[in-house]
Design a protein around this motif. Structure first.
Motif, PDB file in Angstrom:
ATOM      1  N   GLN A  31      10.233  10.157  -0.558  1.00 38.54           N
ATOM      2  CA  GLN A  31      10.487   9.506   0.715  1.00 38.54           C
ATOM      3  C   GLN A  31      10.815  10.520   1.813  1.00 38.54           C
ATOM      4  OE1 GLN A  31      13.058   6.175   0.398  1.00 38.54           O
ATOM      5  NE2 GLN A  31      13.488   6.056   2.592  1.00 38.54           N
ATOM      6  N   GLU A  32      11.380  11.670   1.429  1.00 36.95           N
ATOM      7  CA  GLU A  32      11.748  12.663   2.425  1.00 36.95           C
ATOM      8  C   GLU A  32      10.516  13.260   3.111  1.00 36.95           C
ATOM      9  OE1 GLU A  32      12.758  12.550  -0.640  1.00 36.95           O
ATOM     10  OE2 GLU A  32      14.868  11.984  -0.458  1.00 36.95           O
ATOM     11  N   GLY A  33       9.337  13.158   2.460  1.00 39.48           N
ATOM     12  CA  GLY A  33       8.142  13.799   3.013  1.00 39.48           C
ATOM     13  C   GLY A  33       7.293  12.888   3.857  1.00 39.48           C
ATOM     14  N   ILE A  34       7.702  11.649   4.045  1.00 42.67           N
ATOM     15  CA  ILE A  34       6.875  10.708   4.781  1.00 42.67           C
ATOM     16  C   ILE A  34       7.071  10.880   6.278  1.00 42.67           C
ATOM     17  CG2 ILE A  34       6.928   9.052   2.902  1.00 42.67           C
ATOM     18  CD1 ILE A  34       8.986   7.476   4.430  1.00 42.67           C
ATOM     19  N   SER A  35       6.138  10.299   7.045  1.00 43.70           N
ATOM     20  CA  SER A  35       6.201  10.412   8.498  1.00 43.70           C
ATOM     21  C   SER A  35       7.326   9.541   9.048  1.00 43.70           C
ATOM     22  CB  SER A  35       4.871   9.981   9.104  1.00 43.70           C
ATOM     23  OG  SER A  35       4.696   8.583   8.960  1.00 43.70           O
ATOM     24  N   PRO A  36       7.800   9.846  10.254  1.00 45.52           N
ATOM     25  CA  PRO A  36       8.897   9.052  10.841  1.00 45.52           C
ATOM     26  C   PRO A  36       8.530   7.577  11.018  1.00 45.52           C
ATOM     27  CG  PRO A  36       8.629  11.120  12.023  1.00 45.52           C
ATOM     28  CD  PRO A  36       7.471  11.020  11.077  1.00 45.52           C
ATOM     29  N   GLU A  37       7.259   7.282  11.323  1.00 43.10           N
ATOM     30  CA  GLU A  37       6.865   5.890  11.532  1.00 43.10           C
ATOM     31  C   GLU A  37       6.900   5.110  10.225  1.00 43.10           C
ATOM     32  OE1 GLU A  37       6.431   4.611  14.565  1.00 43.10           O
ATOM     33  OE2 GLU A  37       6.974   6.619  15.264  1.00 43.10           O
ATOM     34  N   ILE A  38       6.411   5.727   9.145  1.00 45.60           N
ATOM     35  CA  ILE A  38       6.447   5.053   7.839  1.00 45.60           C
ATOM     36  C   ILE A  38       7.883   4.945   7.335  1.00 45.60           C
ATOM     37  CG2 ILE A  38       5.667   5.185   5.438  1.00 45.60           C
ATOM     38  CD1 ILE A  38       3.141   6.531   6.415  1.00 45.60           C
ATOM     39  N   ALA A  39       8.708   5.903   7.706  1.00 40.84           N
ATOM     40  CA  ALA A  39      10.125   5.840   7.310  1.00 40.84           C
ATOM     41  C   ALA A  39      10.788   4.596   7.877  1.00 40.84           C
ATOM     42  CB  ALA A  39      10.843   7.097   7.796  1.00 40.84           C
ATOM     43  N   CYS A  59       0.823  -1.207   0.000  1.00 44.39           N
ATOM     44  CA  CYS A  59       0.000   0.000   0.000  1.00 44.39           C
ATOM     45  C   CYS A  59       0.863   1.265   0.000  1.00 44.39           C
ATOM     46  CB  CYS A  59      -0.918   0.024   1.218  1.00 44.39           C
ATOM     47  SG  CYS A  59      -2.173  -1.274   1.235  1.00 44.39           S
ATOM     48  N   HIS A  60       1.879   1.286   0.839  1.00 45.76           N
ATOM     49  CA  HIS A  60       2.597   2.538   1.072  1.00 45.76           C
ATOM     50  C   HIS A  60       3.487   2.949  -0.098  1.00 45.76           C
ATOM     51  CE1 HIS A  60       1.421   3.649   5.138  1.00 45.76           C
ATOM     52  NE2 HIS A  60       1.373   2.362   5.424  1.00 45.76           N
ATOM     53  N   MET A  61       3.793   2.054  -1.001  1.00 41.50           N
ATOM     54  CA  MET A  61       4.555   2.472  -2.172  1.00 41.50           C
ATOM     55  C   MET A  61       3.687   3.273  -3.143  1.00 41.50           C
ATOM     56  SD  MET A  61       4.912  -1.124  -4.288  1.00 41.50           S
ATOM     57  CE  MET A  61       5.973  -0.329  -5.497  1.00 41.50           C
ATOM     58  N   HIS A  62       2.342   3.179  -2.944  1.00 36.41           N
ATOM     59  CA  HIS A  62       1.430   3.912  -3.824  1.00 36.41           C
ATOM     60  C   HIS A  62       0.829   5.138  -3.144  1.00 36.41           C
ATOM     61  CE1 HIS A  62       1.625   0.681  -6.747  1.00 36.41           C
ATOM     62  NE2 HIS A  62       1.309  -0.204  -5.793  1.00 36.41           N
ATOM     63  N   ILE A  63       0.928   5.244  -1.803  1.00 35.97           N
ATOM     64  CA  ILE A  63       0.277   6.356  -1.103  1.00 35.97           C
ATOM     65  C   ILE A  63       1.282   7.185  -0.318  1.00 35.97           C
ATOM     66  CG2 ILE A  63      -1.920   5.143  -0.860  1.00 35.97           C
ATOM     67  CD1 ILE A  63      -1.150   4.473   1.993  1.00 35.97           C
ATOM     68  N   GLN A  64       2.559   7.132  -0.738  1.00 33.21           N
ATOM     69  CA  GLN A  64       3.570   7.913  -0.031  1.00 33.21           C
ATOM     70  C   GLN A  64       3.305   9.398  -0.233  1.00 33.21           C
ATOM     71  OE1 GLN A  64       7.503   7.577  -1.929  1.00 33.21           O
ATOM     72  NE2 GLN A  64       6.541   6.146  -3.339  1.00 33.21           N
ATOM     73  N   ASN A  65       3.715  10.194   0.759  1.00 37.17           N
ATOM     74  CA  ASN A  65       3.426  11.625   0.755  1.00 37.17           C
ATOM     75  C   ASN A  65       4.066  12.326  -0.440  1.00 37.17           C
ATOM     76  OD1 ASN A  65       2.691  10.620   3.208  1.00 37.17           O
ATOM     77  ND2 ASN A  65       3.306  12.465   4.349  1.00 37.17           N
ATOM     78  N   VAL A  66       3.462  13.425  -0.831  1.00 34.94           N
ATOM     79  CA  VAL A  66       4.015  14.224  -1.919  1.00 34.94           C
ATOM     80  C   VAL A  66       5.398  14.727  -1.509  1.00 34.94           C
ATOM     81  CG1 VAL A  66       3.725  16.291  -3.320  1.00 34.94           C
ATOM     82  CG2 VAL A  66       1.719  14.939  -2.657  1.00 34.94           C
ATOM     83  N   GLY A  67       6.344  14.620  -2.423  1.00 36.31           N
ATOM     84  CA  GLY A  67       7.700  15.049  -2.104  1.00 36.31           C
ATOM     85  C   GLY A  67       8.655  13.886  -1.971  1.00 36.31           C
TER      86      GLY A  67
END
Length: 422
Positions: free
Chosen positions: A305-313, A295-303
């Motif tokens: 990998q640098e824009g994702i939350s610390p938990e998803i990182a 799922c998360h490879m398709h719904i990652q935040n705009v920007g």
């Protein structure tokens, strides 16, 4: 000495009146409508109806999704109770004040109509509600009312909190009796002192001072205090023994702050999507980081990998470093117990929430049920088998056809030791 006997006689009469008063209160607190049958056959038949239609939302002696039911024929008129069971929404829509109040109190939860029940079945259901076993199977779990504490008391016995209440009430009653007797003696002493019919010897006897120190040192007082202390000590020890190995309410911190409330609740992701083994194997299995990335490879935040939350990182880091996420196990049965998820979920059709509680509402997952042997046995005793469309059960259904109860897990060997213990 005649005065002493008079005082004792008055004291015993007061105690007798107090006992009658408490008995009166006890009988007044619970009075079942006389029309409700109390035969074993009616209670047994009512239990089957209750388990099939009411058990999901109700318990007899505790609040669940709906109110506790025992004593309903004392709180409500019998005719009103039967109409509410058959179709509560008819009463709500008619503006019945009691029905509307209940509907609003329980978050406008619609109770499914049970208009398929006949008059005899209704009375049998009420018989079980009023006279059924007070040691309900899931009393310790108390699903839905934040039962996250350790289980206290034995399954099928008197709940621990009831024992505590009984002991406290006995102590309070004993103190009240002593206070009342003291007041009576004080009043009678003053009355006798004002009487002209007493001689000097009688007045000396009446006005003699009580030696409280001698009372405290007396064998009777020591026995009473010792008994009370021992009762509380033994009760505390027994409660502690019953909680050994029980981790109900256990909610460990996880390496990633995963929210079931968000994923299973808000996004309605099926449990089986992540816990892939639940329908095909013994264990439900914990999802790997690769399943998260589906799922998360398709719904990652705009920007990026640098824009994702610390938990998803942390998930990206686990995938990039080829390192598993070290989740902390929440539910852990002893090694001597065998439990197969596929047998319960795929074959038995048991919902995840039956054992794991409202998982879709948990921000942090905790052990909802006690998962004790008694808890499992009670489930096997009361769970009906879904036989429709499954030819495997045809012969068993035929052999069980003469029984008044529905076919349950206990009827197919669910209580045999070897079923759960190797």
């Amino acid at each position: 000495m005649s005065i002493k006997r008079s005082l004792l006689g008055v004291s015993f009469r007061v105690i007798h009146l107090m006992v009658l008063f408490f008995l009166f209160l006890g009988f007044q607190a619970y009075a079942v409508d006389p029309e409700v049958p109390d035969s074993e056959d009616a209670i047994s038949a009512g239990q089957s109806i209750f388990n099939a239609n009411c058990k999901t939302c109700h318990r007899l002696d505790q609040k669940l999704i709906g109110p506790a039911l025992r004593g309903v024929t004392d709180r409500r008129e019998l005719d009103w109770t039967k109409r509410f069971i058959l179709n509560s929404q008819v009463l709500v829509q008619s503006g019945d004040p009691i029905a509307v109040e209940l509907f609003e109190e329980y978050n406008n939860t619609v109770m499914p109509p049970m208009d398929f029940l006949g008059e005899g079945e209704l009375m049998n259901l009420l018989a079980y509600i009023e006279y059924g076993d007070k040691a309900e199977p899931e009393a310790a779990a108390a699903a839905g009312d934040a039962a996250a504490g350790a289980e206290g008391g034995s399954a099928g016995g008197i709940p621990s909190e009831y024992l505590t209440i009984i002991l406290v009430v006995l102590v309070i009653v004993l103190i009240l009796v002593l206070v009342v007797l003291g007041l009576i003696v004080s009043v009678l002493t003053k009355y006798m002192n004002n009487s002209d019919k007493l001689d000097a010897e009688d007045k000396e006897f009446i006005n003699q001072k009580t030696d409280y120190l001698a009372i405290l040192k007396s064998d009777g007082f020591i026995v009473i205090v010792t008994t009370i202390v021992l009762a509380f000590v033994v009760k505390t020890a027994v409660d502690g023994l019953y909680t050994v190995g029980v981790q109900q309410g256990y909610a460990p911190s996880q390496p990633i702050a995963y929210s079931h409330e968000l994923h299973a609740g808000q996004y309605e992701i099926p449990c089986q999507y992540c816990h892939t083994g639940v329908e095909i194997g013994k264990s439900a299995n914990i999802p790997s980081a690769n399943i998260c990335m589906n799922c998360h490879m398709h719904i990652q935040n705009v920007g990026g990998q640098e824009g994702i939350s610390p938990e998803i990182a942390k998930i990206y880091a686990a995938v990039d470093n080829d390192q598993p996420i070290e989740w902390v196990r929440v539910h852990n049965l002893p090694d001597l117990a065998y439990f197969n998820h596929s047998q319960h979920v795929a074959v038995g059709g048991v919902e995840c929430q039956t054992c794991h509680g409202p998982i879709e509402e948990m921000e942090v997952v905790y052990q909802h049920s006690s998962l004790t042997m008694g808890w499992c046995i009670d489930c096997h005793r009361n769970t009906e088998i879904t036989t429709r469309g499954n030819e495997y059960y045809d012969k068993l259904v035929q052999l069980h056809s003469e029984s008044k109860d529905a076919l349950k897990v206990k009827d197919i060997g669910g209580l045999e030791c070897a079923k759960c213990h190797y």
